[in-house]
Design a protein around this motif. Structure first.
Motif, short mmCIF file in Angstrom:
data_model
loop_
_atom_site.label_atom_id
_atom_site.label_comp_id
_atom_site.label_asym_id
_atom_site.label_seq_id
_atom_site.Cartn_x
_atom_site.Cartn_y
_atom_site.Cartn_z
N ALA A 86 -4.39 -10.26 -2.67
CA ALA A 86 -3.22 -9.41 -2.90
C ALA A 86 -2.88 -9.35 -4.38
O ALA A 86 -2.62 -8.26 -4.94
N ILE A 87 -2.90 -10.50 -5.05
CA ILE A 87 -2.56 -10.51 -6.47
C ILE A 87 -3.70 -9.92 -7.30
O ILE A 87 -3.47 -9.25 -8.32
N TRP A 88 -4.93 -10.11 -6.86
CA TRP A 88 -6.07 -9.49 -7.55
C TRP A 88 -5.94 -7.97 -7.52
O TRP A 88 -6.14 -7.29 -8.53
N LEU A 89 -5.59 -7.43 -6.35
CA LEU A 89 -5.44 -5.98 -6.23
C LEU A 89 -4.36 -5.47 -7.19
O LEU A 89 -4.53 -4.45 -7.87
N TYR A 90 -3.25 -6.20 -7.24
CA TYR A 90 -2.18 -5.82 -8.16
C TYR A 90 -2.67 -5.89 -9.61
O TYR A 90 -2.44 -4.97 -10.41
N ASN A 91 -3.38 -6.96 -9.96
CA ASN A 91 -3.88 -7.11 -11.33
C ASN A 91 -4.85 -5.99 -11.71
O ASN A 91 -4.92 -5.59 -12.87
N ALA A 300 -2.85 5.04 -4.73
CA ALA A 300 -4.06 4.92 -3.90
C ALA A 300 -4.30 3.50 -3.37
O ALA A 300 -4.63 3.34 -2.19
N PRO A 301 -4.16 2.43 -4.20
CA PRO A 301 -4.42 1.10 -3.64
C PRO A 301 -3.53 0.76 -2.45
O PRO A 301 -3.98 0.13 -1.48
N TYR A 302 -2.27 1.20 -2.50
CA TYR A 302 -1.33 0.85 -1.43
C TYR A 302 -1.53 1.77 -0.22
O TYR A 302 -1.33 1.35 0.93
N ILE A 303 -1.93 3.01 -0.49
CA ILE A 303 -2.30 3.89 0.62
C ILE A 303 -3.54 3.34 1.32
O ILE A 303 -3.64 3.38 2.56
N LEU A 304 -4.46 2.81 0.54
CA LEU A 304 -5.65 2.19 1.12
C LEU A 304 -5.28 0.99 2.00
O LEU A 304 -5.85 0.80 3.08
N ILE A 305 -4.33 0.18 1.54
CA ILE A 305 -3.90 -0.96 2.35
C ILE A 305 -3.36 -0.49 3.69
O ILE A 305 -3.73 -1.01 4.75
N ILE A 306 -2.49 0.53 3.65
CA ILE A 306 -1.92 1.05 4.89
C ILE A 306 -3.02 1.60 5.79
O ILE A 306 -3.06 1.32 7.00
N ALA A 307 -3.94 2.38 5.21
CA ALA A 307 -5.01 2.99 6.01
C ALA A 307 -5.93 1.93 6.61
O ALA A 307 -6.27 1.99 7.80
N LEU A 359 -7.75 -7.09 2.66
CA LEU A 359 -7.22 -6.87 1.31
C LEU A 359 -8.33 -6.87 0.28
O LEU A 359 -8.27 -6.12 -0.71
N PHE A 360 -9.35 -7.70 0.48
CA PHE A 360 -10.49 -7.74 -0.43
C PHE A 360 -11.21 -6.39 -0.43
O PHE A 360 -11.59 -5.87 -1.49
N VAL A 361 -11.40 -5.82 0.76
CA VAL A 361 -12.02 -4.49 0.87
C VAL A 361 -11.16 -3.46 0.16
O VAL A 361 -11.67 -2.59 -0.58
N ALA A 362 -9.83 -3.54 0.37
CA ALA A 362 -8.93 -2.61 -0.31
C ALA A 362 -9.04 -2.77 -1.83
O ALA A 362 -8.97 -1.78 -2.57
N GLY A 363 -9.23 -4.01 -2.30
CA GLY A 363 -9.39 -4.23 -3.73
C GLY A 363 -10.65 -3.63 -4.29
O GLY A 363 -10.65 -3.02 -5.37
N ILE A 364 -11.76 -3.77 -3.55
CA ILE A 364 -13.03 -3.19 -4.01
C ILE A 364 -12.93 -1.67 -4.08
O ILE A 364 -13.33 -1.04 -5.08
N PRO A 374 -17.28 -3.00 -12.83
CA PRO A 374 -17.52 -4.23 -12.06
C PRO A 374 -17.28 -5.50 -12.86
O PRO A 374 -16.73 -6.47 -12.34
N GLY A 375 -17.71 -5.50 -14.13
CA GLY A 375 -17.50 -6.69 -14.95
C GLY A 375 -16.03 -6.99 -15.16
O GLY A 375 -15.61 -8.16 -15.12
N VAL A 376 -15.23 -5.95 -15.35
CA VAL A 376 -13.78 -6.12 -15.54
C VAL A 376 -13.14 -6.60 -14.24
O VAL A 376 -12.27 -7.48 -14.25
N ALA A 377 -13.58 -6.02 -13.11
CA ALA A 377 -13.04 -6.42 -11.80
C ALA A 377 -13.32 -7.89 -11.52
O ALA A 377 -12.46 -8.63 -11.03
#
Length: 535
Positions: A86-91, A300-307, A359-364, A374-377
């Motif tokens: 969750a925090i990774w996605l936010y970051n 988009a990240p939060y819409i992805l979480i909902i979806a 959440l990990f899938v939503a982050g990717i 990818p390196g930054v992620a």
């Protein structure tokens, strides 16, 4: 095979309860009074818990340590995996620069940070609780509040206090499902009764939020919007839980409240002072405008979480995700209850369907949409783990403590002592749920732990069983803000790791005040207000 005992000090349930409460008292004193770092407080409290289990409850050393390991392992998928992702996605949204766009979008609804705190912590946080739960809304909304200029301590407190009323119906009402399973009461009835309790608390939460942020002036200047938001949430949650769908109660509450507030703000805006204590800068300036495509990308990240979480609830998706699920009895844990019945020790390894995995899938997918290399992620993920370096051992110790208390019999001792109060037990019933969540950090766990106890006490006292079972879930939501697990998440999200004790001191008063209100309500619902409950 170890058989649980509930009266280690024979002939005195009161002194047995004091002994059982030592781990909790140790943790609360160290966090709230001695101001000891949470990871140390949790480790010391765990050691106290093991000593109580071994010396007081006569649990073998090897079993006590094994049960603690079981609890720590349980926390990895159910808590830590969620928090990290969750925090990774936010970051990721911060690294890509899209979080600034999201912040401007919230500011376009109202430039007032007090109104924005309601939208972020209360409305958006409730939506995240509805879909994910388990600390996700505290982590994400706390970080978002920090980004709009609210200082770290107040951001953490706001996120924790806001995460109250939605908890009972969190993760599509999983706590109510568990409560129905352990209590034997109908799922729909339990959800409806909780829907006649928590909405009354929800109506006041936005008022508390603006008071925390700006005191009496905040209440005076923003109470119309706070009332609209709180009442709309409460009504929407009540209608959904009673007549539409218990699983969707929080989604209805969050969207109903946000919709009502947005419409109301088209006709009314508060007078925003130049300086608000606890906010970095004045926010009376209008937010810059962004292209619609840019704004949608920020969301988009939060819409992805909902979806993703919505799709995961479909039967076909559950069958597919279930391929990665394995259940087995935890090695070495052979325990029976005081009545001689086996105590369950199944460990579920749901690698694909776990909330953290989704959440990990939503982050990717978010990294791809936001064009994060990818390196930054990967570097951001490493940074997130470093950010949580003290929160991780805290959570491990807290869950280990909860499992040792549960399996040794300490929590049942506390519950039985509270159940000795006869008809007045209706007043104390929410307190049991509150204790359960304060220890475990989960309303689901508290319901699993005390749901059956509440029903048994109801039969002894003549109180309606479904009412007390529901009160366990409702009381639990108020223990969420003081749970060491939640405190660790809140502190980590806003970058003040090590100040969990200070956060605890700022939220404990609100937790106890709302618990008192709920206890009075449940006591009245067991008597003169019984008419307000569904049949």
């Amino acid at each position: 095979m170890y058989q649980q005992i509930y009266d280690p000090i024979a002939g005195s349930l009161f002194y047995s309860s004091l002994l059982a409460a030592l781990p909790l008292l140790s943790m609360f004193v160290m966090l709230g009074w001695l101001r000891i770092a949470p990871q140390i407080a949790a480790a010391v409290s765990l050691a106290v818990c093991v000593l109580v289990a071994v010396l007081g409850y006569r649990m073998p050393w090897s079993l006590a340590l094994d049960v603690g390991l079981y609890g720590a392992a349980f926390s990895v998928l159910t808590v830590l995996w969620i928090i990290v992702n969750a925090i990774w996605l936010y970051n990721l949204t911060v690294k890509s620069g899209h979080f600034a766009v999201l912040k401007d979008s919230f500011a376009s609804i109202s430039p007032d940070p007090r109104i924005q705190s309601i939208i972020i912590a209360y409305n958006f946080g409730a939506l995240l609780e509805a879909l994910a739960g388990a600390g996700t809304p505290i982590a994400i909304s706390g970080a978002m509040l920090l980004a709009i200029g609210i200082r770290p301590m107040k951001a953490a407190v706001l996120a924790l206090v806001a995460n109250t009323a939605p908890v009972a119906f969190g993760a599509l009402a999983v706590p109510i499902v568990t409560l129905a399973q352990v209590s034997g009461e109908p799922f729909g009835l339990l959800g409806a009764i909780v829907g006649h309790q928590t909405p009354l608390l929800a109506a006041f939460v936005p008022l508390i939020l603006v008071f925390i942020l700006d005191g009496k002036r905040g209440l005076r200047q923003t109470f119309p919007a706070a009332v609209v938001s709180g009442v709309a949430f409460g009504l929407s949650q009540w209608v959904a839980a009673t007549w539409i769908s218990v699983e969707l109660a929080d989604i209805f509450g969050a969207l109903g409240s946000a919709g009502a507030l947005i419409v109301f703000l088209r006709f009314w805006q508060p007078a925003t002072p130049t300086v608000i204590e606890g906010v970095e800068q004045a926010t009376t300036q209008h937010a810059p405008r962004h292209a619609k495509a840019t704004v949608w990308l920020a969301y988009a990240p939060y819409i992805l979480i909902i979806a993703i979480f919505s799709l995961a609830q479909m039967k076909a998706a559950q069958q597919l995700l279930g391929v990665g699920t394995f259940r087995f009895a935890w090695p070495g844990v052979a325990i029976t209850s005081g009545a001689g019945k086996p105590v369950g020790s199944m460990f579920t390894l749901n690698a694909l369907s776990a909330t953290g995995s989704l959440l990990f899938v939503a982050g990717i997918l978010s990294a791809l949409l936001l064009r994060v290399r990818p390196g930054v992620a990967l570097a951001t993920y490493r940074g997130t783990l470093w950010q949580l370096r003290w929160a991780i051992p805290t959570v491990l110790c807290v869950l280990a403590l909860a499992f040792v208390m549960n399996y040794s019999g300490q929590t049942i001792t506390l519950g039985r002592w509270l159940a000795q109060t006869g008809p007045a037990f209706a007043f104390l019933s929410p307190v049991i749920g509150w204790i359960g969540v304060a220890v475990t950090g989960s309303d689901n766990s508290a319901n699993a732990l005390f749901g059956a106890l509440q029903v048994a006490a109801a039969h002894e006292t003549g109180i309606r069983p479904a009412l007390l079972a529901a009160a366990n879930a409702s009381g639990g939501v108020l223990g969420k803000m003081i749970s060491p697990q939640s405190l660790a998440v809140g502190a980590a999200a806003v970058g003040i790791i090590g100040q969990e004790g200070m956060i605890f001191r700022k939220v404990i008063g609100w937790s106890l005040l709302l618990l008192l209100v709920l206890s009075i309500l449940v006591y009245l619902q067991a008597g003169p207000l019984a008419w307000m409950l569904p049949a």
